[in-house]
Write a protein that holds these residues in place. Structure first.
Motif, PDB file in Angstrom:
ATOM      1  N   GLY A 164       1.398   4.168  -4.038  1.00  0.00           N
ATOM      2  CA  GLY A 164       0.315   3.248  -3.918  1.00  0.00           C
ATOM      3  C   GLY A 164       1.031   1.890  -3.209  1.00  0.00           C
ATOM      4  N   GLY A 165       2.092   1.632  -3.223  1.00  0.00           N
ATOM      5  CA  GLY A 165       2.424   0.515  -2.618  1.00  0.00           C
ATOM      6  C   GLY A 165       2.957   0.865  -1.062  1.00  0.00           C
ATOM      7  N   TRP A 166       3.270   2.186  -0.905  1.00  0.00           N
ATOM      8  CA  TRP A 166       3.389   2.552   0.503  1.00  0.00           C
ATOM      9  C   TRP A 166       2.001   2.635   1.272  1.00  0.00           C
ATOM     10  CZ3 TRP A 166       0.835   6.391   3.449  1.00  0.00           C
ATOM     11  CH2 TRP A 166       1.571   6.609   4.652  1.00  0.00           C
ATOM     12  N   LEU A 167       0.943   2.999   0.513  1.00  0.00           N
ATOM     13  CA  LEU A 167      -0.268   3.142   1.304  1.00  0.00           C
ATOM     14  C   LEU A 167      -0.879   1.404   1.388  1.00  0.00           C
ATOM     15  CD1 LEU A 167      -2.544   4.930   1.843  1.00  0.00           C
ATOM     16  CD2 LEU A 167      -3.477   4.966  -0.344  1.00  0.00           C
ATOM     17  N   SER A 168      -0.664   0.664   0.456  1.00  0.00           N
ATOM     18  CA  SER A 168      -0.967  -0.719   0.706  1.00  0.00           C
ATOM     19  C   SER A 168      -0.331  -1.451   1.805  1.00  0.00           C
ATOM     20  CB  SER A 168      -0.848  -1.662  -0.692  1.00  0.00           C
ATOM     21  OG  SER A 168      -1.410  -1.083  -1.652  1.00  0.00           O
TER      22      SER A 168
END
Length: 268
Positions: free
Chosen positions: A112-116
């Motif tokens: 999720g952090g990577w995608l954001s």
């Protein structure tokens, strides 16, 4: 500019431990380090990569040939040199190019952090069960050439920082953003939750023709393993899309399928 050169005279020199028995012990996953091989990947490491170099290991005759490139290295990065025969003994097989380097992986984050963090990204490729190093390298090269913003690989896919995968990718695995880990189901659920349109690529006849499918603003192309392809459960998590083929061929290679789909999206 002076180079931080260090001659190696013994295969037991502890400074070159990361380079020992390369074929049997591909370094990725070991202490957060990985190896690159060849001039193209070394140049990417020095000029464009997202990773820090720990050291470079060269056949001694390569130093003058690569001097201009090596001068771009921070002096803190040691350059170890050895005769070809000794370098081959250390690596465990003939290093015909005479060029190796050891780099350090970036800290891991959650998906999720990577995608954001992929601000402005509109096209991703998701590999599920892609365990072949050549295919993973080709996926990265195709993504870089045909406009994808990043690559996602599930936990059953091979590490894109394996030496061979990097080489096949022509070094693009060193700079193109990617995430590696998690199950295909979890990755797809996160993507859908963030508003991404999912195309699950399949040769199935009931799937929508690629060239008749509207192009969404944010698209993730999902690729299954060679042979079995995506499971029915994974196919159902997105829109099934097929590449029309002229003859009764079972399927296309994973990287080839991705290249066709990306080229179609880029042309729009």
């Amino acid at each position: 500019m002076a180079l931080n050169l260090h001659a190696v005279t013994s295969r037991d020199d502890p400074r070159i431990a990361p380079y020992t028995a390369v074929r049997e012990r591909d370094l990725t996953g070991r202490d957060g380090l990985f190896l690159v091989e060849g001039k193209v990947t070394l140049e990417v490491c020095i000029t464009r990569a997202r990773f820090d170099l720990d050291s470079v290991f060269l056949e001694e005759g390569r130093v003058p040939v690569l001097a201009e490139l090596l001068e771009k290295l921070p002096y803190s990065v040691p350059i170890y040199t050895a005769p070809q025969s000794l370098m081959d003994q250390i690596a465990g097989f003939p290093i015909h190019r005479g060029i190796l380097a050891c780099a350090r992986k970036a800290p891991e984050t959650d998906f999720g952090g990577w995608l954001s963090a992929q601000t402005g990204a509109t096209t991703l490729a998701l590999c599920i069960g892609t365990s072949n190093h050549d295919n993973v390298g080709a996926v990265f090269r195709n993504c870089a050439a045909l406009g994808a913003d990043g690559v996602v690989l599930d936990e059953t896919s091979c590490d894109p920082l394996y030496r061979k995968a990097i080489r096949v990718s022509a070094g693009t695995a060193l700079w193109l953003p990617y995430y590696h880990g998690g199950s295909g189901e979890t990755l797809l659920d996160t993507l859908k939750g963030e508003g991404w349109t999912i195309w699950t690529l399949t040769p199935g006849e009931t799937a929508t023709n690629l060239y008749k499918t509207p192009r969404p603003d944010r698209l993730c192309l999902v690729l299954g393993p060679e042979g079995p392809g995506l499971s029915d459960a994974l196919l159902a998590r997105g829109e099934r899309v097929r590449i029309p083929m002229a003859n009764a061929v079972d399927s296309l290679n994973v990287a080839t399928s991705l290249a066709i789909a990306l080229s179609h999206r880029l042309s729009g």
